[in-house]
Design an enzyme around this catalytic site. Structure first.
Site, mmCIF file in Angstrom:
data_model
loop_
_atom_site.group_PDB
_atom_site.id
_atom_site.type_symbol
_atom_site.label_atom_id
_atom_site.label_comp_id
_atom_site.label_asym_id
_atom_site.label_seq_id
_atom_site.Cartn_x
_atom_site.Cartn_y
_atom_site.Cartn_z
ATOM 1 N N SER A 295 -9.943 1.355 2.462
ATOM 2 C CA SER A 295 -9.041 2.162 1.676
ATOM 3 C C SER A 295 -7.936 1.385 0.963
ATOM 4 C CB SER A 295 -8.376 3.213 2.584
ATOM 5 O OG SER A 295 -7.582 2.594 3.579
ATOM 6 N N LYS B 169 0.837 -1.202 0.000
ATOM 7 C CA LYS B 169 0.000 0.000 0.000
ATOM 8 C C LYS B 169 0.872 1.252 0.000
ATOM 9 C CE LYS B 169 -4.112 1.708 2.553
ATOM 10 N NZ LYS B 169 -5.003 1.449 3.701
ATOM 11 N N SER C 190 -10.270 -1.166 6.591
ATOM 12 C CA SER C 190 -9.650 -0.972 5.272
ATOM 13 C C SER C 190 -8.884 -2.149 4.693
ATOM 14 C CB SER C 190 -8.722 0.231 5.310
ATOM 15 O OG SER C 190 -9.477 1.401 5.152
HETATM 16 N N1 GLN Z 1 -13.546 3.614 5.896
HETATM 17 C C1 GLN Z 1 -13.058 3.958 7.188
HETATM 18 C C2 GLN Z 1 -12.625 5.399 7.175
HETATM 19 O O1 GLN Z 1 -12.829 6.040 6.219
HETATM 20 C C3 GLN Z 1 -11.924 3.069 7.575
HETATM 21 C C4 GLN Z 1 -10.690 3.371 6.822
HETATM 22 C C5 GLN Z 1 -9.547 2.554 7.244
HETATM 23 O O2 GLN Z 1 -9.690 1.483 7.841
HETATM 24 N N2 GLN Z 1 -8.372 3.059 6.964
HETATM 25 O O3 GLN Z 1 -12.085 5.907 8.111
#
Ligand code: GLN
Length: 497
Positions: free
Chosen positions: A144, A69, A168
């Site tokens: 994400s 990532k 995510s």
């Molecule tokens: N979708 C969640 C957020 O926007 C979790 C994102 C994540 O786990 N990095 O914060």
């Protein structure tokens, strides 16, 4: 080569049947051809691909290529966290998680697209444009870590590293039909991970199967002097081998599975979930209802705590030290404000404002303090539930992969994608998502002479099952996931390009 999991590829290399350098070249070619920009017909899952054939480092991972990532710092290689404010930033050091895998013999194949600073559930909040879901290119891969999930599902990388703050890793794994594991908080070092919410962020594997997840985790865990919240994992991570679930007590949280209204589970997801519960019972597990009374408040608490942490973590992006700097500033304040105005995207700005507000004096106790108390209650709920069950099961997400653009104008509906994953993040406990089937196409009532094309309704898309356990129960979790994976026998091949 494409049909080999990472563990199988390693075995083939060790047996002299496969050449590590050849495997790396094969994936590099695929990554360049299918993983690049949308304009070139790619999935846009990579923000950088290795310019050379790797030097295939020695070690137990035998040079098998790894996608990472974007937010992991990789020395000399763009590490931009999906943000314009870090455009072309090449860090002088490498994140511990990546170093550990590299030391174990993984070759850096590519950096993967993500929501900016990991804020999002669809990989649409990236400065580099959205990633497409290989199952259906009109849909999001989740987020994400959507670039990592899409790359593994499409067979453009054997496996990938992601991060999970509120879902995510698990949610994109579910939406792309692969396996994603969020480990116990603290078991993997966060050093060199560009921070979002430090008390929640955790690195973990996105893989084709459960064995690969265990294998990667084995090399990820461990105390790191550079991260004071990291700790020694209390035992070795084993490769899973369970074929049955005899005696395993599974809990289904009443509050989550009965969630109605805006967090209602799509029928196609519910059907897969119920089928998997029946399968688990056939394998010898018992299934009972458990109570997590505060879990329905998890999302509200998370959207105070995570933005609060983010507003503080993101203060370092000021145009002085990294990445973008506004041109010809009038003075220091002008440089700060214009750099941040131009460098951050809409969602990041929203979170900074939310977080700054929640932390402002006079509101601190009403919002931040209260959310912290909810967080504690949620952790206590899980602890109480694990007195009567070994593992807790939910769908990973309420729905299958949604259409690109479907939720971008409505942040709350986007946030609801993490309804089932956020409670575990707040409690710091491990959870894995495995594919448990394809959602059935529910054909809406249509007149037989209706000439319009049928409306796509999410049929034939992967559904994820989430299995959560107490802190450091990764071996038990992986074993249960492995037994279910064998019984479910999910076919991920249709997503490969
Ligand atoms: N979708 C969640 C957020 O926007 C979790 C994102 C994540 O786990 N990095 O914060």
């Amino acid at each position: 080569m494409i049909e080999l999991s990472a563990a199988q590829a390693i075995a083939a290399i060790d047996a002299g049947e496969l050449d590590g350098a050849e495997l790396f070249a094969f994936y590099r070619e695929r990554a360049v051809e299918h993983g690049g920009e949308l304009e070139r017909g790619g999935l846009n899952c990579f923000t950088w691909t290795s310019p050379e054939v790797s030097d295939t480092p020695a070690g137990p991972l035998a040079g098998v290529p790894l996608a990472v990532k974007d937010l992991f710092c990789t020395q000399g290689v763009p590490s931009q966290s999906g943000s314009r404010i870090l455009l072309n930033y090449r860090p002088p050091y490498t994140a511990t998680a990546v170093t550990r895998l590299r030391d174990a013999g993984a070759g850096l194949l590519a950096k993967t697209n993500q929501d900016e600073f990991a804020m999002g559930s669809s990989t649409e909040n990236s400065a580099f444009g959205p990633t497409l879901n290989p199952w259906d290119r009109a849909r999001v891969p989740g987020g994400s870590s959507g670039g990592s999930a899409a790359a593994v599902a499409a067979g453009l990388a054997p496996w990938a590293l992601g991060t999970d703050t509120g879902g995510s890793i698990r949610q994109p794994a579910a939406m792309c039909g692969i396996v994603g594991l969020k480990p116990t908080y603290g078991s993997v070092s966060r050093f060199g991970m560009i921070a979002f919410a430090s008390s929640l962020d955790q690195a973990g594997p996105l893989t084709r199967d459960v064995t690969d997840a265990a294998l990667m985790l084995r090399h990820l865990v461990g105390r790191d002097p550079c991260d004071a919240t990291s700790l020694q994992f209390p035992h070795e991570i084993e490769l899973p081998s369970a074929e049955r679930l005899d005696g395993v007590r599974l809990g289904v949280p009443a509050e989550l599975s009965r969630a109605g209204g805006e967090a209602a589970i799509e029928p196609g997801v519910r059907a897969c979930f119920e089928r998997t519960l029946a399968l688990a019972q056939e394998l010898g597990a018992s299934v009972q209802e458990v109570q997590l009374p505060h879990a329905p408040h998890a999302l509200s608490a998370y959207y105070v705590l995570a933005p609060a942490a983010a507003s503080s973590n993101l203060a370092r992006f000021d145009g002085v030290r990294y990445g973008l700097r506004a041109e010809d500033p009038r003075d220091l304040l002008d440089m700060y404000t214009r750099t941040r105005h131009d460098g951050f995207g809409t969602e990041v700005k929203r979170r900074i404002m939310l977080g700054t507000y929640a932390l402002s004096s006079g509101y601190y106790d009403a919002y931040y303090g209260r959310a912290q108390r909810v967080r504690t209650k949620i952790a206590q709920d899980f602890a109480a539930a694990y007195e009567s069950v070994d593992l807790i099961l939910t769908p990973t997400a309420p729905g299958v992969a949604f259409a690109l653009g479907e939720k971008t104008s409505d942040p709350w509906s986007m946030y609801l994608s993490d309804y089932f994953t956020v409670p575990m993040s707040l409690a710091g406990i491990p959870a894995i998502s495995i594919p448990c089937g394809l959602s059935a196409a529910s054909s809406p009532e249509r007149a037989s002479d209706d000439p319009s094309p049928p409306v796509p309704n999410g049929g034939g898309l992967p559904v994820g099952l989430q299995i959560a356990g107490p802190a450091f129960s990764e071996n038990r979790l992986l074993d249960a996931a492995y037994a279910l994976e064998r019984a479910i026998d999910f076919d991920a091949a249709p997503a490969r390009v």
